[in-house]
Design a protein around this motif. Sequence first.
Motif, PDB file in Angstrom:
ATOM      1  N   UNK A  52      84.053  84.421  14.425  1.00 42.22           N
ATOM      2  CA  UNK A  52      83.670  83.233  13.664  1.00 42.22           C
ATOM      3  C   UNK A  52      84.758  82.867  12.661  1.00 42.22           C
ATOM      4  N   UNK A  53      85.230  83.845  11.917  1.00 39.62           N
ATOM      5  CA  UNK A  53      86.257  83.581  10.914  1.00 39.62           C
ATOM      6  C   UNK A  53      87.566  83.161  11.576  1.00 39.62           C
ATOM      7  N   UNK A  54      87.919  83.794  12.678  1.00 38.84           N
ATOM      8  CA  UNK A  54      89.134  83.405  13.402  1.00 38.84           C
ATOM      9  C   UNK A  54      89.026  81.968  13.911  1.00 38.84           C
ATOM     10  N   UNK A  55      87.858  81.608  14.385  1.00 39.58           N
ATOM     11  CA  UNK A  55      87.633  80.245  14.872  1.00 39.58           C
ATOM     12  C   UNK A  55      87.802  79.234  13.743  1.00 39.58           C
ATOM     13  N   UNK A  56      87.191  79.517  12.590  1.00 39.96           N
ATOM     14  CA  UNK A  56      87.295  78.601  11.452  1.00 39.96           C
ATOM     15  C   UNK A  56      88.752  78.469  11.002  1.00 39.96           C
ATOM     16  N   UNK A  57      89.440  79.605  10.934  1.00 39.50           N
ATOM     17  CA  UNK A  57      90.839  79.588  10.493  1.00 39.50           C
ATOM     18  C   UNK A  57      91.701  78.754  11.439  1.00 39.50           C
ATOM     19  N   UNK A  58      91.500  78.947  12.726  1.00 39.90           N
ATOM     20  CA  UNK A  58      92.302  78.202  13.699  1.00 39.90           C
ATOM     21  C   UNK A  58      91.987  76.713  13.654  1.00 39.90           C
ATOM     22  N   UNK A  59      90.697  76.383  13.582  1.00 40.25           N
ATOM     23  CA  UNK A  59      90.291  74.979  13.605  1.00 40.25           C
ATOM     24  C   UNK A  59      90.669  74.238  12.333  1.00 40.25           C
ATOM     25  N   UNK A  60      90.654  74.939  11.215  1.00 38.35           N
ATOM     26  CA  UNK A  60      90.936  74.287   9.930  1.00 38.35           C
ATOM     27  C   UNK A  60      92.392  74.399   9.506  1.00 38.35           C
ATOM     28  N   UNK A  61      93.122  75.321  10.116  1.00 37.32           N
ATOM     29  CA  UNK A  61      94.505  75.537   9.710  1.00 37.32           C
ATOM     30  C   UNK A  61      94.643  76.313   8.419  1.00 37.32           C
ATOM     31  N   UNK A  62      93.552  76.955   7.976  1.00 36.30           N
ATOM     32  CA  UNK A  62      93.573  77.715   6.732  1.00 36.30           C
ATOM     33  C   UNK A  62      93.566  79.211   7.027  1.00 36.30           C
ATOM     34  N   UNK A  63      94.066  79.988   6.084  1.00 33.70           N
ATOM     35  CA  UNK A  63      94.047  81.440   6.201  1.00 33.70           C
ATOM     36  C   UNK A  63      92.757  81.956   5.566  1.00 33.70           C
TER      37      UNK A  63
END
Length: 273
Positions: A52-63
């Motif tokens: 879930x966190x990896x998905x959010x990071x990839x989709x948002x461009x945030x770390x």
Amino acid sequence: MSQARLTTWRQRLLACVLSLSALGCLPARADYTFVVEPVYGPQKAAEVYKPLVDYIAKASGEKITLVTPKNYHFYWRDLRANEKFDFSLDEAHLADYRIARFQFVPLVRTAERQSYTLVTNVDLQDKGIEALVGRKIVCMGAPSLGYALLLGFYPNPIQQPDIESSAASWRDAVEAVFAGEAEAAMVPTWLKDQYPNLTPVKTSVEFAGAAILAAPTVPEAVRNKVAEALLKLDQDPAMSNLLLELGISKFVGASAADYKGAEVMLKDFYGYQ
């Protein structure tokens, strides 16, 4: 400007930029933290929520860094102290607490509403919850929503079950019943539905589904990117196992009004004020 002077100017500009970077004067990309309610042990939580966190990071461009608390005791302590976390995943009562006390912003919630059911494999002879007074009921620790609701089932202080909050997850609570280590378990209703050989004793009222919230310090642009990504999560086939594990179909938009008043479920727990 001559070619030689242009080259010198570029070299000086590059040197200036490198110097400022070395001194920490240039703004760096923020590193956000995402804390999850401890409905699993830390190791299992890392396995469940990392996609879930990896998905959010990839989709948002945030770390974004996942934080998995040890148990509910530490989670409640840190929540009351408003320890710095940028995003959180909380059930209704804890979400309302963050919103009301610390101005967290709800981004999305699970589409399904949440309730809990007391289940058993013991023949209660139609006596209902009173038949479990003095018997062992396994539950996640306080102040989980399941624990709070279970206390509400037994308001009489001299007619109480033996509540054991040793389960490492809601599924572990069910397994304790099957293993004969307890007569009953308090579990999310969606999980109860996966075990037709267990007898439901009582189901709680419903609350809005668990929410993903953002701290007020998170820039609005970042909040919007994260929310947008989460609203599309169910369209990603790679996330199907996560949704199945969480017992949900998708995330939908959320508002503070969805959770208003739910924090009253915390009133009997230490530190609530």
